[in-house]
Design a protein around this motif. Structure first.
Motif, PDB file in Angstrom:
ATOM      1  N   UNK A 142       0.829  -1.202   0.000  1.00 21.24           N
ATOM      2  CA  UNK A 142       0.000   0.000   0.000  1.00 21.24           C
ATOM      3  C   UNK A 142       0.867   1.257   0.000  1.00 21.24           C
ATOM      4  N   UNK A 143       1.958   1.227   0.754  1.00 22.47           N
ATOM      5  CA  UNK A 143       2.888   2.369   0.743  1.00 22.47           C
ATOM      6  C   UNK A 143       3.394   2.628  -0.676  1.00 22.47           C
ATOM      7  N   UNK A 144       3.766   1.577  -1.387  1.00 20.70           N
ATOM      8  CA  UNK A 144       4.262   1.730  -2.754  1.00 20.70           C
ATOM      9  C   UNK A 144       3.177   2.288  -3.673  1.00 20.70           C
ATOM     10  N   UNK A 145       1.956   1.780  -3.515  1.00 28.67           N
ATOM     11  CA  UNK A 145       0.848   2.280  -4.333  1.00 28.67           C
ATOM     12  C   UNK A 145       0.605   3.768  -4.091  1.00 28.67           C
ATOM     13  N   UNK A 146       0.610   4.167  -2.829  1.00 30.66           N
ATOM     14  CA  UNK A 146       0.357   5.571  -2.494  1.00 30.66           C
ATOM     15  C   UNK A 146       1.490   6.461  -3.001  1.00 30.66           C
ATOM     16  N   UNK A 155      -9.843   4.125  -4.452  1.00 31.49           N
ATOM     17  CA  UNK A 155      -9.907   3.640  -5.835  1.00 31.49           C
ATOM     18  C   UNK A 155      -8.630   2.878  -6.201  1.00 31.49           C
ATOM     19  N   UNK A 156      -7.498   3.376  -5.755  1.00 30.15           N
ATOM     20  CA  UNK A 156      -6.228   2.699  -6.021  1.00 30.15           C
ATOM     21  C   UNK A 156      -6.232   1.303  -5.408  1.00 30.15           C
ATOM     22  N   UNK A 157      -6.735   1.177  -4.176  1.00 30.86           N
ATOM     23  CA  UNK A 157      -6.782  -0.137  -3.531  1.00 30.86           C
ATOM     24  C   UNK A 157      -7.761  -1.064  -4.243  1.00 30.86           C
ATOM     25  N   UNK A 158      -8.879  -0.525  -4.691  1.00 34.81           N
ATOM     26  CA  UNK A 158      -9.852  -1.328  -5.445  1.00 34.81           C
ATOM     27  C   UNK A 158      -9.211  -1.821  -6.740  1.00 34.81           C
ATOM     28  N   UNK A 159      -8.564  -0.904  -7.468  1.00 29.50           N
ATOM     29  CA  UNK A 159      -7.916  -1.265  -8.719  1.00 29.50           C
ATOM     30  C   UNK A 159      -6.796  -2.289  -8.533  1.00 29.50           C
ATOM     31  N   UNK A 200      -6.924  -4.656  -6.405  1.00 30.22           N
ATOM     32  CA  UNK A 200      -7.513  -5.928  -5.984  1.00 30.22           C
ATOM     33  C   UNK A 200      -7.509  -6.175  -4.490  1.00 30.22           C
ATOM     34  N   UNK A 201      -7.323  -5.126  -3.718  1.00 26.15           N
ATOM     35  CA  UNK A 201      -7.305  -5.302  -2.253  1.00 26.15           C
ATOM     36  C   UNK A 201      -8.375  -4.433  -1.575  1.00 26.15           C
ATOM     37  N   UNK A 202      -9.506  -4.296  -2.220  1.00 32.36           N
ATOM     38  CA  UNK A 202     -10.604  -3.504  -1.680  1.00 32.36           C
ATOM     39  C   UNK A 202     -11.087  -4.043  -0.347  1.00 32.36           C
ATOM     40  N   UNK A 203     -10.955  -5.350  -0.130  1.00 31.70           N
ATOM     41  CA  UNK A 203     -11.400  -5.958   1.122  1.00 31.70           C
ATOM     42  C   UNK A 203     -10.591  -5.467   2.330  1.00 31.70           C
ATOM     43  N   UNK A 204      -9.459  -4.828   2.090  1.00 32.28           N
ATOM     44  CA  UNK A 204      -8.624  -4.327   3.178  1.00 32.28           C
ATOM     45  C   UNK A 204      -9.018  -2.911   3.636  1.00 32.28           C
TER      46      UNK A 204
END
Length: 74
Positions: free
Chosen positions: A16-20, A60-64, A66-70
């Motif tokens: 998540x840190x990398x995504x952000x 939206x980034x987390x949904x995209x 594939x970790x929306x459940x988090x």
């Protein structure tokens, strides 16, 4: 700042840190140093916080990814 994710999973936190970072979204990992209190066994979850203005984009980034459940509360 609002809580985006709460987890004990260090790999997920790093992801998540990398995504952000890649998206240019400022974030904070809260409770990172609590492992000192719990004896480094990972019992206390860490929280990823983002500014309210960035919350929708971060979700939206987390949904995209594939970790929306988090997502906390989602």
């Amino acid at each position: 700042m609002i809580e985006l994710v709460r987890t004990n999973d260090a790999v997920l936190i790093s992801f998540i840190e990398a995504l952000m970072r890649d998206a240019g979204i400022e974030f904070m990992v809260a409770d990172q140093n609590m492992s000192v209190l719990d004896g480094s066994i990972g019992v206390l979850p860490r929280r990823i916080l983002v500014a309210e203005d960035d919350a929708d984009a971060a979700r939206k980034i987390l949904v995209d990814a594939g970790i929306a459940n988090e997502i906390e509360g989602g």
